[in-house]
Design an enzyme around this catalytic site. Structure first.
Site, PDB file in Angstrom:
ATOM      1  N   ARG A  51     -18.445  10.788  40.319  1.00 10.79           N
ATOM      2  CA  ARG A  51     -19.427  10.465  39.279  1.00 10.79           C
ATOM      3  C   ARG A  51     -19.839  11.645  38.428  1.00 10.79           C
ATOM      4  O   ARG A  51     -19.882  11.558  37.205  1.00 10.79           O
ATOM      5  CB  ARG A  51     -20.723   9.941  39.910  1.00 10.79           C
ATOM      6  N   HIS A 129     -29.580  19.591  42.579  1.00 13.91           N
ATOM      7  CA  HIS A 129     -28.647  18.785  41.783  1.00 13.91           C
ATOM      8  C   HIS A 129     -29.440  18.209  40.604  1.00 13.91           C
ATOM      9  O   HIS A 129     -29.737  17.014  40.556  1.00 13.91           O
ATOM     10  CB  HIS A 129     -28.057  17.685  42.662  1.00 13.91           C
TER      11      HIS A 129
HETATM   12  C1  NCD Z   1     -24.498  13.489  45.411  1.00 12.92           C
HETATM   13  C2  NCD Z   1     -24.163  14.956  45.560  1.00 12.92           C
HETATM   14  O1  NCD Z   1     -23.056  15.390  45.199  1.00 12.92           O
HETATM   15  O2  NCD Z   1     -25.049  15.660  46.039  1.00 12.92           O
HETATM   16  N1  NCD Z   1     -23.509  12.796  44.693  1.00 12.92           N
HETATM   17  C3  NCD Z   1     -23.604  12.723  43.342  1.00 12.92           C
HETATM   18  O3  NCD Z   1     -23.487  13.698  42.654  1.00 12.92           O
HETATM   19  N2  NCD Z   1     -23.903  11.536  42.814  1.00 12.92           N
HETATM   20  C4  NCD Z   1     -24.851  12.818  46.682  1.00 12.92           C
HETATM   21  C5  NCD Z   1     -23.870  12.877  47.816  1.00 12.92           C
HETATM   22  O4  NCD Z   1     -22.791  13.450  47.714  1.00 12.92           O
HETATM   23  O5  NCD Z   1     -24.208  12.312  48.855  1.00 12.92           O
END
Ligand code: NCD
Length: 305
Positions: A51, A129
Site C-alpha cells: 500500500r 509512520h
Molecule cells: C503498516 C506498516 O508498514 O507499519 N502497513 C502500512 O503501511 N499500511 C502496518 C503493518 O505492516 O502492520
C-alpha cells in the site's frame, strides 16, 4: 526544504489543511492532474510494502509527475554497503522528493540530513509512520466529521506497531480524546509514548487485555497486526499472533456508528465476515491514503493549485 519524519513535523493547522486539500482532490481530481508535471518522486523502500509504496506512486502519477522506484534493498547499492546518507545524497540528484521506508528507526531522519530534497518517512522500524496517520485521520474525519471528542481503542501490537505510535501522537493534539489500549502484556504501548505523548498531553487512557471490556464505549477501533518481523524469536510470535481476532459476535455490544480501522496488511485480526459490515473502514482507509499523500507531496514541493 522541508521533510516529514514524524507526524509532529506538521502542525494541527497543517494537518487540517492537508485534509481539506485531500477532500478537494477527491471532489475535483482533474484540477490536480498536472500539478506536478515534470517532477519526480523517488520511493526508496528497504522493507516490504504494498500500500504505502504503490499509493505514493499512484499519488505522484495522479499529480502528473513521475516515479523512480526502488522496491527492494537487495537490488540496490545498499547491498554493496552504501550508507543511507550517501544514498539520500545521490538520489537528490535525480528526484525532487523522496519517500523512504527502512527497518532501522531514524534512518529517514539521517537521509533527510544528507538529502537536498524533502524526505518523507514511509515507516521506520517500530517507530513512526506519519503518512499512514494522515490516511487514518482523513478516514476518521470522513466517518465522524471531527477529530476531537472521540474514544479510540487501539488493539493488538501496540509495542512494535509504528502506525499506532504515530496515530496516538496525532490524536493527542485534538480535544477530548480518550484512548483505550488493548494488548497482551508483552505488546503494551512503549513507556516513552505513554510518558511523552499521553501523559504530557493529559490524555486519559486505560490499558486492558480484554477486547470486549470497553467495546460499548468505542467510537473508533484501530486493529493492528502482530509485527512478526520485529520479534526476536518465532516462538513468541506464534504464541501472540492470534491474541485478538475480531469476529461479528464480538461487535454485539459495539456502537452502531463504530468505525473499524486497520492499516493493513491484515493477517488474522479481523475476520473477513466483518468486511461487509458498514462499520468496516479499512478498505476506504487505503484509498484515502493516496489522497493524503497527494496533498502532502503538493505541500512539500510548494505547489499551489
Ligand atoms: C503498516 C506498516 O508498514 O507499519 N502497513 C502500512 O503501511 N499500511 C502496518 C503493518 O505492516 O502492520
Amino acid at each position: 526544504m522541508r521533510s516529514v519524519l514524524d507526524i509532529n513535523d506538521l502542525t494541527v493547522d497543517e494537518i487540517d489543511g492537508l485534509i481539506a486539500v485531500a477532500e478537494d482532490i477527491m471532489s475535483d481530481p482533474d484540477k490536480y492532474a498536472h500539478a506536478c508535471d515534470r517532477k519526480k518522486l523517488a520511493t526508496l523502500f528497504f522493507e516490504p510494502s504494498t500500500r504505502t509504496r504503490l499509493s505514493f506512486e499512484a499519488a505522484m502519477y495522479e499529480l502528473g509527475g513521475h516515479v523512480l522506484s526502488m522496491s527492494d534493498a537487495a537490488s540496490s547499492s545498499a547491498s554493496k554497503g552504501e550508507s543511507v546518507a550517501d544514498t539520500a545524497a545521490v538520489v537528490s540528484s535525480y528526484a525532487d522528493i523522496i519517500a523512504m521506508r527502512h527497518p532501522k528507526e531514524g534512518a529517514p531522519r539521517v537521509a533527510s540530513m544528507h538529502a537536498t530534497v524533502p524526505v518523507i518517512n514511509a515507516g521506520d522500524g517500530g517507530h513512526n509512520h506519519p503518512t499512514q496517520t494522515l490516511a487514518d485521520l482523513l478516514t476518521i474525519h470522513k466517518e465522524k466529521g471531527r477529530l476531537g471528542g472521540l474514544t479510540i481503542g487501539f488493539c493488538g501490537d501496540l509495542k512494535f506497531g509504528r502506525t499506532v505510535h504515530s496515530l496516538i501522537n496525532a490524536m493527542s493534539r485534538y480535544p477530548d480524546v480518550r484512548v483505550i489500549l488493548i494488548s497482551p502484556e508483552e505488546l503494551k504501548l512503549p513507556g516513552y509514548v505513554k510518558k511523552e505523548v499521553l501523559n504530557k498531553n493529559k490524555i486519559p487512557y486505560v490499558e486492558t487485555k480484554d477486547l470486549l471490556e470497553f467495546m460499548p464505549e468505542l467510537d473508533i477501533l484501530y486493529m493492528t497486526r502482530v509485527q512478526r518481523e520485529r520479534f526476536f524469536n518465532e516462538e513468541d510470535y506464534l504464541r501472540l499472533k492470534d491474541s485478538y481476532i475480531l469476529t461479528p459476535d464480538k461487535l454485539k455490544t459495539a456502537k452502531n456508528d463504530l468505525s473499524i480501522l486497520h492499516p493493513l496488511p491484515r493477517v488474522n485480526e479481523i475476520s473477513v465476515a466483518i468486511d461487509k459490515d458498514p462499520r468496516a473502514c479499512y478498505f476506504k482507509q487505503v484509498l484515502y491514503g493516496k489522497y493524503m499523500r497527494m496533498a502532502l507531496i503538493l505541500k512539500l514541493l510548494g505547489v499551489d493549485v
